[in-house]
Design a protein around this motif. Structure first.
Motif, PDB file in Angstrom:
ATOM      1  N   HIS A   2       0.816  -1.208   0.000  1.00  0.00           N
ATOM      2  CA  HIS A   2       0.000   0.000   0.000  1.00  0.00           C
ATOM      3  C   HIS A   2       0.858   1.271   0.000  1.00  0.00           C
ATOM      4  CE1 HIS A   2       0.503  -1.102   4.247  1.00  0.00           C
ATOM      5  NE2 HIS A   2       0.559   0.189   4.475  1.00  0.00           N
ATOM      6  N   TRP A   3       2.121   1.148   0.379  1.00  0.00           N
ATOM      7  CA  TRP A   3       2.993   2.323   0.351  1.00  0.00           C
ATOM      8  C   TRP A   3       3.310   2.738  -1.082  1.00  0.00           C
ATOM      9  CZ3 TRP A   3       3.019   4.996   4.514  1.00  0.00           C
ATOM     10  CH2 TRP A   3       2.809   4.363   5.735  1.00  0.00           C
ATOM     11  N   LEU A   6       0.907   5.421  -2.156  1.00  0.00           N
ATOM     12  CA  LEU A   6       1.289   6.756  -1.692  1.00  0.00           C
ATOM     13  C   LEU A   6       2.356   7.352  -2.594  1.00  0.00           C
ATOM     14  CD1 LEU A   6       1.141   9.020   0.408  1.00  0.00           C
ATOM     15  CD2 LEU A   6       2.868   7.784   1.714  1.00  0.00           C
ATOM     16  N   TRP A  39      -4.297   4.040  -1.094  1.00  0.00           N
ATOM     17  CA  TRP A  39      -3.309   3.976  -0.016  1.00  0.00           C
ATOM     18  C   TRP A  39      -3.996   3.931   1.348  1.00  0.00           C
ATOM     19  CZ3 TRP A  39      -2.017   8.285   3.336  1.00  0.00           C
ATOM     20  CH2 TRP A  39      -1.005   7.965   4.262  1.00  0.00           C
ATOM     21  N   LEU A  43      -3.892   0.941   4.023  1.00  0.00           N
ATOM     22  CA  LEU A  43      -3.422   1.186   5.381  1.00  0.00           C
ATOM     23  C   LEU A  43      -4.436   0.673   6.406  1.00  0.00           C
ATOM     24  CD1 LEU A  43      -0.950   2.624   6.659  1.00  0.00           C
ATOM     25  CD2 LEU A  43      -2.378   4.654   6.835  1.00  0.00           C
TER      26      LEU A  43
END
Length: 81
Positions: A2-3, A6, A39, A43
């Motif tokens: 998921h990073w 970002l 993102w 998270l």
């Protein structure tokens, strides 16, 4: 994982600031919004997954019934006045 979303959202914002085309800017803003939402959802998913209980530790109904019977057998009988 998921990073990465970002990173992609920040890259889209960087393209928005550098471009002179209105269409590319609008597209990149839309992509940045989508990546930012992905993102945040990733998270939240990671946080929820880290807090879930292991299914092995859950007690099945038969085991729960056996534990209740053991607890009732350990109780002293009520004394009559």
């Amino acid at each position: 994982m998921h990073w990465l979303f970002l990173f992609f959202a920040l890259a889209c914002f960087a393209v928005v600031f550098k471009t002179t085309s209105l269409g590319v800017a609008a597209l990149c803003l839309l992509l940045a919004l989508v990546f930012a939402l992905a993102w945040v959802m990733g998270l939240v998913n990671a946080r929820v997954a880290s807090r879930t209980r292991d299914e092995v530790q859950m007690v099945d109904p038969a085991e729960l019934r056996r534990l209740r019977e053991q607890a009732q057998a350990r109780k002293p009988p009520p004394s009559a006045p």
